[in-house]
Design a protein around this motif. Structure first.
Motif, PDB file in Angstrom:
ATOM      1  N   TRP A  27      19.857  47.436  84.715  1.00  0.00           N
ATOM      2  CA  TRP A  27      19.146  47.366  83.435  1.00  0.00           C
ATOM      3  C   TRP A  27      18.211  48.561  83.321  1.00  0.00           C
ATOM      4  O   TRP A  27      17.573  48.956  84.299  1.00  0.00           O
ATOM      5  N   PRO A  28      18.085  49.161  82.139  1.00  0.00           N
ATOM      6  CA  PRO A  28      17.140  50.267  81.995  1.00  0.00           C
ATOM      7  C   PRO A  28      15.710  49.787  82.019  1.00  0.00           C
ATOM      8  O   PRO A  28      15.391  48.719  81.481  1.00  0.00           O
ATOM      9  N   GLY A  29      14.839  50.569  82.668  1.00  0.00           N
ATOM     10  CA  GLY A  29      13.411  50.345  82.560  1.00  0.00           C
ATOM     11  C   GLY A  29      12.870  51.249  81.466  1.00  0.00           C
ATOM     12  O   GLY A  29      13.413  51.299  80.364  1.00  0.00           O
ATOM     13  N   ASP A  30      11.814  51.997  81.776  1.00  0.00           N
ATOM     14  CA  ASP A  30      11.332  52.977  80.802  1.00  0.00           C
ATOM     15  C   ASP A  30      12.399  54.028  80.522  1.00  0.00           C
ATOM     16  O   ASP A  30      12.479  54.573  79.422  1.00  0.00           O
ATOM     17  N   GLU A  31      13.212  54.325  81.517  1.00  0.00           N
ATOM     18  CA  GLU A  31      14.314  55.269  81.367  1.00  0.00           C
ATOM     19  C   GLU A  31      15.605  54.616  81.844  1.00  0.00           C
ATOM     20  O   GLU A  31      15.595  53.648  82.608  1.00  0.00           O
ATOM     21  N   TRP A  32      16.714  55.169  81.387  1.00  0.00           N
ATOM     22  CA  TRP A  32      18.015  54.715  81.858  1.00  0.00           C
ATOM     23  C   TRP A  32      18.333  55.351  83.203  1.00  0.00           C
ATOM     24  O   TRP A  32      18.004  56.520  83.445  1.00  0.00           O
ATOM     25  N   ALA A  67      25.229  63.422  68.119  1.00  0.00           N
ATOM     26  CA  ALA A  67      24.914  62.892  69.447  1.00  0.00           C
ATOM     27  C   ALA A  67      26.062  62.013  69.908  1.00  0.00           C
ATOM     28  O   ALA A  67      26.673  61.294  69.102  1.00  0.00           O
ATOM     29  N   LEU A  68      26.359  62.086  71.195  1.00  0.00           N
ATOM     30  CA  LEU A  68      27.333  61.185  71.800  1.00  0.00           C
ATOM     31  C   LEU A  68      26.780  60.745  73.147  1.00  0.00           C
ATOM     32  O   LEU A  68      26.483  61.578  74.009  1.00  0.00           O
ATOM     33  N   LEU A  69      26.640  59.434  73.296  1.00  0.00           N
ATOM     34  CA  LEU A  69      26.052  58.848  74.496  1.00  0.00           C
ATOM     35  C   LEU A  69      26.977  57.735  74.970  1.00  0.00           C
ATOM     36  O   LEU A  69      27.386  56.885  74.173  1.00  0.00           O
ATOM     37  N   VAL A  70      27.310  57.754  76.251  1.00  0.00           N
ATOM     38  CA  VAL A  70      28.172  56.727  76.828  1.00  0.00           C
ATOM     39  C   VAL A  70      27.432  56.041  77.966  1.00  0.00           C
ATOM     40  O   VAL A  70      26.949  56.705  78.895  1.00  0.00           O
ATOM     41  N   ILE A  71      27.343  54.729  77.878  1.00  0.00           N
ATOM     42  CA  ILE A  71      26.726  53.895  78.911  1.00  0.00           C
ATOM     43  C   ILE A  71      27.843  53.093  79.564  1.00  0.00           C
ATOM     44  O   ILE A  71      28.599  52.402  78.874  1.00  0.00           O
ATOM     45  N   VAL A  75      24.517  52.211  82.975  1.00  0.00           N
ATOM     46  CA  VAL A  75      24.150  53.533  83.498  1.00  0.00           C
ATOM     47  C   VAL A  75      24.662  54.612  82.544  1.00  0.00           C
ATOM     48  O   VAL A  75      25.809  54.540  82.073  1.00  0.00           O
ATOM     49  N   VAL A  76      23.830  55.611  82.266  1.00  0.00           N
ATOM     50  CA  VAL A  76      24.260  56.740  81.436  1.00  0.00           C
ATOM     51  C   VAL A  76      25.253  57.587  82.220  1.00  0.00           C
ATOM     52  O   VAL A  76      24.930  58.114  83.288  1.00  0.00           O
ATOM     53  N   VAL A  77      26.464  57.726  81.672  1.00  0.00           N
ATOM     54  CA  VAL A  77      27.468  58.560  82.345  1.00  0.00           C
ATOM     55  C   VAL A  77      27.802  59.803  81.535  1.00  0.00           C
ATOM     56  O   VAL A  77      28.449  60.723  82.053  1.00  0.00           O
ATOM     57  N   TYR A  78      27.367  59.836  80.263  1.00  0.00           N
ATOM     58  CA  TYR A  78      27.623  61.028  79.447  1.00  0.00           C
ATOM     59  C   TYR A  78      26.607  61.074  78.323  1.00  0.00           C
ATOM     60  O   TYR A  78      26.288  60.048  77.712  1.00  0.00           O
ATOM     61  N   GLU A  79      26.129  62.287  78.015  1.00  0.00           N
ATOM     62  CA  GLU A  79      25.145  62.458  76.933  1.00  0.00           C
ATOM     63  C   GLU A  79      25.188  63.908  76.473  1.00  0.00           C
ATOM     64  O   GLU A  79      25.078  64.831  77.276  1.00  0.00           O
ATOM     65  N   ARG A  80      25.369  64.081  75.173  1.00  0.00           N
ATOM     66  CA  ARG A  80      25.358  65.433  74.616  1.00  0.00           C
ATOM     67  C   ARG A  80      24.842  65.371  73.178  1.00  0.00           C
ATOM     68  O   ARG A  80      25.123  64.419  72.444  1.00  0.00           O
TER      69      ARG A  80
END
Length: 371
Positions: A27-32, A67-71, A75-80
């Motif tokens: 689970w994410p806290g303040d950050e992923w 933006a493209l974000l994959v969780i 867990v963040v596995v991709y972000e651009r």
């Protein structure tokens, strides 16, 4: 009484001994937590589709992803991002706002503030002229009110343009309430931003004024650790649930993870699991192909469900996939069977973007892997 950290430690040991699946979930806290995936041909194919190159003038054409974000499994596995959008930018969600607001409304449902078969007028007296319209009808975009949901293509006859920008903008729910019934409530799906605005006014009738002003934050954003949220209100004070919420990609993904995990956030059941099930159930009277907006309507969310006589809308994507969708390509996708949450912000203008194509490439790049 034990200090908080000792109570949490005791709970963690108990879960470990019991073999609870809670222990295995991130689970994410303040950050992923972040573990970027390795660059592979599948990942390059995803990027080449989502992020078209700019021409010599710097203009983007075709598919214009901001933006493209994959969780994957929390867990963040991709972000651009494509400038000027950044990880900190609260991006305009357009109609994803409907799904965000309905998620907050699900908390109110869990608190016993309303039932699906309650008349809308019970909470919003201005709706008294339509006593047969229920809360569930609004959630399914099936109020039966006369409505034209057109933007660029028919602005002069558009109900939603009038509501947001001209004669209805001072009090958007009242503008919607003044529309006549065109058909029996609940008889047919008819997509309407007005239905979503009346939901916003109905919540206001369930709580006092101060609680209303804080409700999306108290009920949803704060429990999930969302800090970027902006939710505009019209001149009458109602949240513009149809269109005008703003969130960063990472914060919107928190709502996706909440929905992926049946309304639970860590040790807390933020949403009743029954509400998530309702959201993910196709509207019973939906006729495939009638005003279809690229997916099957649930309750202020969109589904990749197959129905009698019709295949699932996104043929290469699991049937349990559901999404919050907005104008010009905004999307929050939830793929429970793949443990994936995908956020896409965009500025699409030419209709070339395909939900199925993006998600097919996301699956090829990330599904089945473990962080």
């Amino acid at each position: 009484m034990l200090p908080t950290f000792l109570r949490r430690l005791s709970l963690g040991l108990a879960l470990c001994l019991s073999g609870s699946p809670l222990l295995a979930q991130t689970w994410p806290g303040d950050e992923w937590a972040s573990q970027p995936a390795a660059e592979t041909p599948a990942l390059k194919a995803l990027e080449s589709y989502a992020f078209a190159p700019r021409d010599e003038s710097g203009e983007r054409k075709g598919i214009r992803t901001d933006a493209l974000l994959v969780i994957r499994d929390g867990v963040v596995v991709y972000e651009r991002y494509a400038g000027p959008t950044t990880a900190q930018t609260p991006h305009l969600l357009w109609s994803i706002s409907k799904s965000v607001f309905s998620t907050a409304l699900g908390v109110a449902f869990g608190e016993g503030r309303f039932r699906l078969d309650d008349p809308v007028a019970k909470y919003y007296p201005a709706f008294a002229a339509h006593p047969s319209v229920k809360m569930g009808h609004l959630l399914n975009w099936a109020s039966g009110l006369a409505w034209e949901e057109d933007y660029e293509y028919a602005p002069l006859k558009s109900s939603v343009v009038a509501m947001l920008y001209t004669r209805g903008r001072e009090d958007m729910a009242a503008f919607t309430a003044a529309q006549p019934l065109a058909e029996l409530p609940g008889a047919h799906f008819h997509y309407s931003s007005g239905d979503s605005m009346v939901l916003a006014a109905a919540l206001r009738g369930m709580v006092d004024e101060q609680a209303y002003a804080d409700y999306p934050w108290h009920a949803l954003f704060e429990p999930l650790g969302i800090r970027s949220a902006v939710f505009e209100r019209d001149a009458a004070g109602n949240f513009i649930a149809a269109s005008y919420a703003y969130l960063s990609a990472r914060d919107l993904a928190r709502i996706g993870l909440l929905m992926q995990r049946d309304g639970r956030w860590g040790e807390r059941q933020v949403l009743p699991a029954a509400w998530v099930q309702f959201v993910r159930t196709p509207f019973a009277n939906y006729q495939p192909g009638v005003q279809e907006r690229g997916a099957v309507p649930g309750a202020q969310w969109w589904l990749n469900a197959s129905l009698p006589g019709a295949q699932k809308p996104w043929k290469d994507v699991p049937e349990d996939t559901f999404a919050a969708l907005g104008h010009w390509g905004q999307a929050l996708y939830v793929l429970p069977s793949e443990k994936l949450v995908v956020v896409r912000f965009a500025d699409d203008r030419d209709g070339s973007y395909s939900h199925n194509e993006l998600l097919k490439r996301v699956q090829a790049a990330f599904a089945g892997e473990q962080p």
